[in-house]
Structure formats: C-alpha cells, structure tokens
Motif scaffolding. Structure first.
Motif, mmCIF file in Angstrom:
data_model
loop_
_atom_site.group_PDB
_atom_site.id
_atom_site.type_symbol
_atom_site.label_atom_id
_atom_site.label_comp_id
_atom_site.label_asym_id
_atom_site.label_seq_id
_atom_site.Cartn_x
_atom_site.Cartn_y
_atom_site.Cartn_z
ATOM 1 N N SER A 139 -6.477 9.958 51.534
ATOM 2 C CA SER A 139 -6.036 8.620 51.955
ATOM 3 C C SER A 139 -4.635 8.617 52.549
ATOM 4 O O SER A 139 -4.209 7.635 53.164
ATOM 5 C CB SER A 139 -6.072 7.666 50.760
ATOM 6 O OG SER A 139 -5.103 8.033 49.791
ATOM 7 N N GLY A 140 -3.896 9.679 52.345
ATOM 8 C CA GLY A 140 -2.524 9.737 52.846
ATOM 9 C C GLY A 140 -1.512 9.173 51.879
ATOM 10 O O GLY A 140 -0.300 9.230 52.127
ATOM 11 N N GLU A 141 -1.982 8.618 50.753
ATOM 12 C CA GLU A 141 -1.066 8.051 49.755
ATOM 13 C C GLU A 141 -0.300 9.124 49.001
ATOM 14 O O GLU A 141 0.659 8.828 48.291
ATOM 15 C CB GLU A 141 -1.845 7.183 48.766
ATOM 16 C CG GLU A 141 -2.476 5.945 49.399
ATOM 17 C CD GLU A 141 -3.279 5.142 48.397
ATOM 18 O OE1 GLU A 141 -3.293 5.534 47.209
ATOM 19 O OE2 GLU A 141 -3.890 4.131 48.800
ATOM 20 N N ALA A 142 -0.721 10.379 49.158
ATOM 21 C CA ALA A 142 -0.069 11.470 48.444
ATOM 22 C C ALA A 142 1.296 11.810 49.029
ATOM 23 O O ALA A 142 2.065 12.571 48.429
ATOM 24 C CB ALA A 142 -0.954 12.708 48.455
ATOM 25 N N GLY A 143 1.617 11.269 50.188
ATOM 26 C CA GLY A 143 2.929 11.512 50.785
ATOM 27 C C GLY A 143 3.156 12.943 51.201
ATOM 28 O O GLY A 143 4.249 13.494 50.999
ATOM 29 N N GLY A 144 2.118 13.572 51.763
ATOM 30 C CA GLY A 144 2.266 14.944 52.229
ATOM 31 C C GLY A 144 1.932 15.994 51.186
ATOM 32 O O GLY A 144 1.927 17.196 51.487
ATOM 33 N N PRO A 160 -1.292 17.507 43.220
ATOM 34 C CA PRO A 160 -0.365 16.665 42.452
ATOM 35 C C PRO A 160 0.851 17.456 41.984
ATOM 36 O O PRO A 160 0.791 18.682 41.824
ATOM 37 C CB PRO A 160 -1.214 16.210 41.262
ATOM 38 C CG PRO A 160 -2.620 16.391 41.688
ATOM 39 C CD PRO A 160 -2.620 17.566 42.593
ATOM 40 N N ASP A 161 1.919 16.764 41.743
ATOM 41 C CA ASP A 161 3.137 17.422 41.253
ATOM 42 C C ASP A 161 2.914 18.091 39.900
ATOM 43 O O ASP A 161 3.620 19.039 39.552
ATOM 44 C CB ASP A 161 4.275 16.397 41.130
ATOM 45 C CG ASP A 161 4.753 15.912 42.497
ATOM 46 O OD1 ASP A 161 4.453 16.585 43.494
ATOM 47 O OD2 ASP A 161 5.418 14.850 42.540
ATOM 48 N N SER A 162 1.926 17.617 39.137
ATOM 49 C CA SER A 162 1.665 18.194 37.808
ATOM 50 C C SER A 162 1.090 19.599 37.890
ATOM 51 O O SER A 162 0.990 20.303 36.884
ATOM 52 C CB SER A 162 0.716 17.301 37.014
ATOM 53 O OG SER A 162 -0.505 17.094 37.708
ATOM 54 N N CYS A 163 0.696 20.044 39.107
ATOM 55 C CA CYS A 163 0.232 21.424 39.291
ATOM 56 C C CYS A 163 1.394 22.408 39.340
ATOM 57 O O CYS A 163 1.199 23.625 39.219
ATOM 58 C CB CYS A 163 -0.564 21.548 40.591
ATOM 59 S SG CYS A 163 -2.247 20.887 40.518
ATOM 60 N N CYS A 164 2.585 21.898 39.568
ATOM 61 C CA CYS A 164 3.751 22.763 39.768
ATOM 62 C C CYS A 164 4.217 23.419 38.472
ATOM 63 O O CYS A 164 4.144 22.832 37.393
ATOM 64 C CB CYS A 164 4.906 21.963 40.370
ATOM 65 S SG CYS A 164 4.530 21.234 41.974
#
Length: 228
Positions: free
Chosen positions: A172-177, A181-185
C-alpha cells in the motif's frame, strides 16, 4: 492390652491427620501454581494468542485460572474435613479429588491433541495473518504481537523475510519505503526496515516456518500445564 490398643489407634489417627494436612497444603500450593500459570498467560502471552484463528487457547487460560481456584478450595475443604473429622465433608472432599483426577487424565489427552493442532494452525495461519492484518486498522493487537514475536525469537516473517513482499502494508505504500517491519531488525531504530540485508535484519532463509515454530514452542506451556 485394651489401653495399649487405644493409644496405638489414637497415635495412628493423629499421624494420619497430619499426613492429610500436609498433603492438602501441597494440593493447595499446586492449585495456586496452576492459577498463577493462567494469570501469567493472560498477562504476558495474550499477544501471541491474538495470532491464532481460534479462541480455544484464550479460553484455556481462563480455564486454568478457574481450575486452580477449584483445587485451592478443595485443599482448604480437605484441611477442614481432616481436623473437624466430619464424615460428610470427607466424602465431599474425596469425591472432588476423584473428579479432579479424572479431569486431569482427560486434560492430558486433550493437551497432546491440541498441541499438534496448535503447531498446524500457526504454520497455516501465521503468514496469512502477517500479510493481511499487520498494520491494518482494527488489528493493532496483531501488529503488536507480530513485532513482539519477531524481536523475541529473532526471526522475520513466517518462513523468511521474503514473506513481507506480499504484505498489504508494504504494497500500500504506508510502510514509508520499508521492505520489512522495523521489528525484523537486529537493532531496532526508526525506518531500519528499509534495508533487508542479512547484516541488518534476522534473515533466516534456510529455516522454514522459523517464527511459527518458535511461537508454537512458546505456547506449548499449555501441554505441560494441562497434563499436570
């Protein structure tokens, strides 16, 4: 001889009374432990339960709380029956013990069956849940559960990080690029999910169903709790 026999009987009765009292104290503590497991599950593991399609497992946590309370009441009843030496209370006490014992046998069998179903359900539904409900309106609990799952078990996606390519949130593009998810980091910072290199995220490509299998292991406390 009659006097000796009376003293022996009295001594045996006293020993039996204190033995039953000790047993009931242990029984009460066991009930407290079962109730504590149920409360602990509701408090700390309820996020993971939201990833399941069925509400059976959430109901199980409430059953543990109720079962623990019943066991504690039975233990107190046993203590009262022992010291007051009332036959009606003792009959009720031993009837409750028999019922609890039979229920534990049934629960142990069901725990094994549901444990297998839990593994299957997580494997089948976790990817679908991640891709369709993550960061979607009205599914905040799922978002929180997925983030917590990936951070706690050092994984990304149900099978691997490629699962997130099918995510509604990413498309959807809501991920901002972001591509994951950041939780994968490995080190969570804002927008760290924009880079899916193995040095940045938990990119487990050769461990099928990594997250779902580890989540099943986390929830497998039910098997041991219900079979005790």
């Amino acid at each position: 001889m009659g006097e000796f026999g009376e003293k022996t009987t009295t001594c045996g009765t006293v020993c039996l009374k204190y033995l039953l009292f000790t047993f009931n104290c242990c029984f009460w503590l066991a009930g407290l432990a079962v109730m504590a497991v149920g409360i602990w599950t509701l408090a700390l593991k309820s996020d993971y339960i939201s990833l399941l399609a069925s509400g059976t497992y959430l109901a199980t946590a409430y059953i543990l709380v109720v079962a623990g309370a019943v066991v504690m009441v039975t233990g107190v009843l046993g203590c009262c029956a022992t010291f007051k030496e009332r036959r009606d209370l003792l009959r009720l006490y031993f009837t409750l013990l028999l019922v609890i014992f039979l229920l534990e046998i049934i629960a142990g069998a069901l725990a094994y069956v549901y444990y297998q179903q839990l593994n299957a359900e997580l494997k089948e539904n976790l990817k679908d849940t991640m891709t369709k409900r993550y960061h979607q309106l009205g599914h905040e609990g799922v978002t929180s559960a997925v983030d917590k799952l990936q951070q706690e078990f050092h994984c990304c996606g149900s099978n691997n990080s490629q699962d997130w390519r099918d995510s509604e949130w990413i498309r959807s593009g809501e991920a901002g690029g972001r591509v994951v998810p950041d939780s994968c980091c490995k080190t969570v910072v804002a927008r760290c999910g924009q880079r899916d290199h193995a040095s940045n995220i938990y990119k487990v490509e050769r461990a099928p169903l990594a997250c779902s299998c580890r989540a099943a292991a986390s929830l497998s406390w039910r098997r041991s709790s219900r079979s005790t």
